[in-house]
Write a protein that holds these residues in place. Structure first.
Motif, PDB file in Angstrom:
ATOM      1  N   ARG A 164       0.802  -1.228   0.000  1.00 36.38           N
ATOM      2  CA  ARG A 164       0.000   0.000   0.000  1.00 36.38           C
ATOM      3  C   ARG A 164       0.833   1.276   0.000  1.00 36.38           C
ATOM      4  O   ARG A 164       0.305   2.377  -0.084  1.00 36.38           O
ATOM      5  N   VAL A 167      -3.193  10.149  -9.970  1.00 33.26           N
ATOM      6  CA  VAL A 167      -3.396   9.234  -8.826  1.00 33.26           C
ATOM      7  C   VAL A 167      -3.750  10.010  -7.552  1.00 33.26           C
ATOM      8  O   VAL A 167      -4.408   9.487  -6.663  1.00 33.26           O
ATOM      9  N   ASN A 168      -3.337  11.273  -7.475  1.00 33.69           N
ATOM     10  CA  ASN A 168      -3.476  11.992  -6.204  1.00 33.69           C
ATOM     11  C   ASN A 168      -4.476  13.148  -6.234  1.00 33.69           C
ATOM     12  O   ASN A 168      -4.558  13.921  -5.279  1.00 33.69           O
ATOM     13  N   ARG A 179       2.956   4.442   1.376  1.00 35.56           N
ATOM     14  CA  ARG A 179       2.910   5.263   2.594  1.00 35.56           C
ATOM     15  C   ARG A 179       1.499   5.256   3.169  1.00 35.56           C
ATOM     16  O   ARG A 179       0.527   4.934   2.475  1.00 35.56           O
ATOM     17  N   TYR A 214     -11.835   6.748  -2.136  1.00 35.07           N
ATOM     18  CA  TYR A 214     -11.537   7.518  -3.350  1.00 35.07           C
ATOM     19  C   TYR A 214     -12.733   7.529  -4.291  1.00 35.07           C
ATOM     20  O   TYR A 214     -12.758   8.289  -5.258  1.00 35.07           O
ATOM     21  N   ALA A 228      -2.383  13.497   0.008  1.00 37.84           N
ATOM     22  CA  ALA A 228      -2.122  12.447  -0.979  1.00 37.84           C
ATOM     23  C   ALA A 228      -1.530  11.186  -0.357  1.00 37.84           C
ATOM     24  O   ALA A 228      -1.343  10.184  -1.038  1.00 37.84           O
ATOM     25  N   HIS A 257       2.559   5.437 -10.384  1.00 40.13           N
ATOM     26  CA  HIS A 257       2.333   4.207 -11.150  1.00 40.13           C
ATOM     27  C   HIS A 257       2.511   4.428 -12.655  1.00 40.13           C
ATOM     28  O   HIS A 257       1.738   3.892 -13.457  1.00 40.13           O
ATOM     29  N   PHE A 265      -4.719  -0.435  -8.108  1.00 40.63           N
ATOM     30  CA  PHE A 265      -4.620  -1.461  -7.062  1.00 40.63           C
ATOM     31  C   PHE A 265      -5.939  -2.209  -6.934  1.00 40.63           C
ATOM     32  O   PHE A 265      -6.985  -1.753  -7.426  1.00 40.63           O
ATOM     33  N   TYR A 276      -6.186   4.172  -9.950  1.00 40.35           N
ATOM     34  CA  TYR A 276      -5.216   4.077  -8.835  1.00 40.35           C
ATOM     35  C   TYR A 276      -4.332   2.827  -8.878  1.00 40.35           C
ATOM     36  O   TYR A 276      -3.456   2.656  -8.040  1.00 40.35           O
ATOM     37  N   ILE A 314      -2.938   9.534   2.132  1.00 42.24           N
ATOM     38  CA  ILE A 314      -3.989   8.761   2.807  1.00 42.24           C
ATOM     39  C   ILE A 314      -4.499   7.659   1.879  1.00 42.24           C
ATOM     40  O   ILE A 314      -4.867   7.921   0.732  1.00 42.24           O
ATOM     41  N   ASN A 315      -4.531   6.451   2.393  1.00 48.71           N
ATOM     42  CA  ASN A 315      -4.956   5.299   1.583  1.00 48.71           C
ATOM     43  C   ASN A 315      -6.467   5.153   1.573  1.00 48.71           C
ATOM     44  O   ASN A 315      -7.191   5.833   2.303  1.00 48.71           O
ATOM     45  N   HIS A 316      -6.914   4.209   0.735  1.00 46.40           N
ATOM     46  CA  HIS A 316      -8.351   4.033   0.471  1.00 46.40           C
ATOM     47  C   HIS A 316      -8.933   2.813   1.187  1.00 46.40           C
ATOM     48  O   HIS A 316      -8.266   1.789   1.352  1.00 46.40           O
TER      49      HIS A 316
HETATM   50  C1  LIG Z   1      -3.270   8.820  -3.044  1.00 42.40           C
HETATM   51  S1  LIG Z   1      -2.066   7.613  -2.938  1.00 42.40           S
HETATM   52  C2  LIG Z   1      -2.115   7.141  -1.261  1.00 42.40           C
HETATM   53  C3  LIG Z   1      -0.754   7.123  -0.618  1.00 42.40           C
HETATM   54  C4  LIG Z   1       0.199   6.096  -1.150  1.00 42.40           C
HETATM   55  N1  LIG Z   1       0.155   4.896  -0.325  1.00 42.40           N
HETATM   56  C5  LIG Z   1       1.591   6.667  -1.228  1.00 42.40           C
HETATM   57  O1  LIG Z   1       2.524   5.989  -0.794  1.00 42.40           O
HETATM   58  O2  LIG Z   1       1.768   7.751  -1.766  1.00 42.40           O
HETATM   59  C6  LIG Z   1      -2.875   6.322  -3.799  1.00 42.40           C
HETATM   60  C7  LIG Z   1      -2.067   5.084  -3.974  1.00 42.40           C
HETATM   61  O3  LIG Z   1      -1.889   4.416  -2.728  1.00 42.40           O
HETATM   62  C8  LIG Z   1      -2.032   3.006  -2.878  1.00 42.40           C
HETATM   63  N2  LIG Z   1      -3.225   2.578  -2.141  1.00 42.40           N
HETATM   64  C9  LIG Z   1      -4.162   3.362  -1.579  1.00 42.40           C
HETATM   65  N3  LIG Z   1      -5.083   2.630  -0.938  1.00 42.40           N
HETATM   66  C10 LIG Z   1      -4.761   1.354  -1.116  1.00 42.40           C
HETATM   67  C11 LIG Z   1      -5.345   0.135  -0.710  1.00 42.40           C
HETATM   68  N4  LIG Z   1      -6.467   0.090  -0.001  1.00 42.40           N
HETATM   69  N5  LIG Z   1      -4.723  -1.018  -1.078  1.00 42.40           N
HETATM   70  C12 LIG Z   1      -3.597  -0.993  -1.828  1.00 42.40           C
HETATM   71  N6  LIG Z   1      -3.001   0.150  -2.236  1.00 42.40           N
HETATM   72  C13 LIG Z   1      -3.554   1.310  -1.877  1.00 42.40           C
HETATM   73  C14 LIG Z   1      -2.180   2.762  -4.360  1.00 42.40           C
HETATM   74  O4  LIG Z   1      -0.902   2.542  -4.875  1.00 42.40           O
HETATM   75  C15 LIG Z   1      -2.742   4.066  -4.871  1.00 42.40           C
HETATM   76  O5  LIG Z   1      -2.455   4.310  -6.217  1.00 42.40           O
END
Ligand SMILES: C[S@@+](CC[C@H](N)C(=O)[O-])C[C@H]1O[C@@H](n2cnc3c(N)ncnc32)[C@H](O)[C@@H]1O
Length: 570
Positions: free
Chosen positions: A17, A208-209, A19, A267, A230, A158, A287, A285, A232-234
């Motif tokens: 995932r 993506v962000n 950050r 998202y 940007a 990506h 994933f 995104y 924060i994950n989903h």
């Molecule tokens: C807006 S960014 C969120 C922060 C990201 N983790 C980072 O390191 O910058 C969106 C990306 O985070 C990852 N991501 C977000 N939510 C996820 C999830 N539930 N499972 C897997 N990957 C996730 C995907 O790679 C996605 O394209």
């Protein structure tokens, strides 16, 4: 690494995932977790440029009239009356001198104005001047500021997955063309292949962000990108949500969040069928989501059953939906994953989901008739909270409330039904934006039906006329102003819990409420409404709410299936 605002901290990176962001302390439902006020990019969509301030993003002449909530295109002036155009590029508009000056210092005077002017002059050579597409304008805002190029560089993009993604979602060629165009307009026409590749990478990161600010009810549009937000994950069962007002984004808790717990937002629209969610997450995104909603293909009722804080609904339009009713919704079929109901919803979704915006009333009527028929399996199962059935009901309510159709009583009845039988399950927290906007729709309808003839025309032969008379009579027996006033008070209460005072819905609800409260001869009713809001659990106050507001709303909602069958049945 961007500086994080108070309220959140950085989590350890995960191999799957990337950050993540954690809660720095515990939060309760609705609480503000963090505020983000220094976005990298914040622009209106190109289609909204003429009527949106390019700095504070205020929308021109968006009124509190019925039309702005009911027509899905919104009623903001398309001419941008009151907005001043930049004399350099003739493209960006501002609500006043202060915004224009601030934007000039921030980005417009640093190269954006020149780039937009070049683009305008170029398009003039081949036809009427046109404005660059939204993603190219977002890219230009980054390219003209080296500090933003550095901030965006840290984001996930990506690019490689984007390049190799299969057709038809592969837009690599478009990205390259857009990157070349942006480089040309910022004055770097001779860019090397390396420059182009780096610029395409920035475009991927922006994609993506980006937060989409699109809100058809409020006529808002645009893109918002912030380097801390940007991270924060989903999840399709999020514990937080983001509200964007002007240039500020506020992260709120949707449910209680423990200190150290990962913050997750959605998202996408969480109520979409699973295949749609998967497609949206994969395409933009890159994933596969493994949240509980996706893993077990839970429907909205199942997700609702698992949510904490359902008791917050005791101060809402669904106080009767106690924990038991939330946990045992009135469905005609067992709710299980992978049951025929779920398959029906997935199958019929594509033929019912295209927005009806722009169609004329008679073609909308034809579409709604087709969609109502297509949704028959969901109607039979009483699965009113499952898409696309909810969407069809919302479209029908908008259709009846539209000026050309003007069957306000029907629109009102259906919005009551959606609030009571759909929204409460789809979005179990009463402060959710969807729930509040649904209530606002009812409040606006009531403000109008209280003063206008309930239905302006009837259709469907004698049966249709009899139904219209029945609804009209029921409405005539209700104190619509008191109902509207109480609902507006609920909106204001819940907006204060989890939204900012700058939120348009909060402001418009306040304006409408002041108008209703100042009507002459309503001192007794005003006092009753105030007493209820002060002490909602008092027995007299509760009885007032039940008899003067809830029962009438339930009566109106009770006409919905008859209205839908009379108007759109075979
Ligand atoms: C807006 S960014 C969120 C922060 C990201 N983790 C980072 O390191 O910058 C969106 C990306 O985070 C990852 N991501 C977000 N939510 C996820 C999830 N539930 N499972 C897997 N990957 C996730 C995907 O790679 C996605 O394209």
């Amino acid at each position: 690494m961007p500086t994080l605002p108070a309220g959140i901290t950085l989590g350890a990176p995960s191999p799957t995932r990337g950050r993540s962001v954690l809660a720095a302390r515990p939060f309760g439902p609705g609480d503000t977790v963090a505020t983000f006020a220094g976005p990298c990019v914040t622009i209106p969509e190109t289609s909204h440029l003429a009527r949106t301030c390019s700095h504070c993003l205020a929308v021109a002449t968006a009124g509190a009239g019925l039309g702005s909530a009911l027509s899905s295109g919104g009623s903001g002036s398309s001419s941008g009356k009151g907005m001043r155009a930049c004399q350099g590029c003739k493209t960006s508009r501002y609500c006043g001198a202060a915004c224009q000056k601030a934007d000039w210092a921030l980005v417009h005077g640093r190269g954006e104005c020149k780039a937009m002017r070049r683009a305008r002059l170029f398009t003039e050579t081949v036809g009427p001047p046109s404005v660059l597409p939204t993603p190219v304008r977002a890219l230009i805002q980054v390219l003209v500021r080296p500090e933003m190029v550095a901030a965006v560089a840290e984001m996930e993009g990506h690019a490689e997955r984007s390049r190799s993604s299969p057709e038809p979602s592969n837009d690599w060629l478009d990205l390259q063309l857009q990157a070349r165009g942006a480089l040309h307009y910022v004055g770097r026409p001779e860019s090397s292949p390396k420059d182009v590749a780096e610029t395409v990478e920035i475009m991927c990161k922006l994609k993506v962000n980006s937060f989409n600010r699109r809100d058809v009810d409020l006529d808002e549009s645009g893109v918002y990108i912030d380097s801390a937000l940007a991270m924060i994950n989903h999840s399709c069962v999020p514990n937080a949500f983001v509200e964007i007002v002007g240039r500020t984004a506020v992260l709120h808790a949707y449910r209680a969040i423990k200190e150290g717990e990962e913050i997750e937002i959605s998202y996408i629209e969480t109520t979409l069928p699973r295949s749609r969610r998967r497609q949206a997450l994969k395409t933009q995104y890159h994933f596969d989501c493994v949240c509980p909603r996706c893993k077990d293909d839970l429907n909205v009722y199942q997700v609702c059953q698992r949510y904490p804080h359902l008791d917050l609904n005791s101060f809402s339009l669904t106080p009767d939906l106690d924990l038991d009713k939330f946990r045992n919704p009135p469905l005609d079929q067992l709710i299980q994953s992978n049951n025929p109901l779920q398959h029906s919803a997935e199958e019929i979704y594509p033929s019912c989901s295209a927005p009806l915006t722009g169609s004329n009333p008679s073609s909308k009527h034809i579409h709604l008739r087709q969609r109502w028929k297509t949704c028959a399996p969901l109607v039979k199962a009483q699965a009113y909270a499952v898409d696309p059935l909810t969407q069809v009901l919302v479209e029908a309510s908008i259709y009846f409330g539209g000026e050309q159709v003007g069957k306000l009583a029907y629109g009102l009845a259906i919005s009551c039904f959606v609030a009571l039988r759909s929204d409460a399950y789809r979005d179990p927290m009463p402060f959710s934006a969807v729930r509040i906007k649904g209530m606002f729709m009812i409040g606006k309808f009531l403000a109008h039906t209280a003063t206008a003839a309930a239905t302006s025309s009837t259709s469907g032969g004698n049966g249709g006329r009899a139904l219209a008379a029945k609804v009209s009579q029921a409405l005539g027996n209700m104190d619509q102003l008191t109902m509207g006033q109480t609902i507006l008070k609920l909106i204001i209460h819940h907006s204060a819990v989890a939204h900012s005072k700058e939120w348009q819905v909060y402001q418009q609800a306040n304006d409408l409420l002041s108008g209703l409260e100042s009507l002459p001869g309503r001192e007794t009713e005003n006092a009753l409404v105030d007493a209820f809001v002060r002490n909602p659990s008092g027995s007299d106050e509760m009885a007032f709410f039940k008899n003067a507001v809830l029962k009438p709303l339930q009566t109106l909602a009770g006409f919905t299936l008859e209205i839908m069958d009379a108007e759109f049945g075979m």
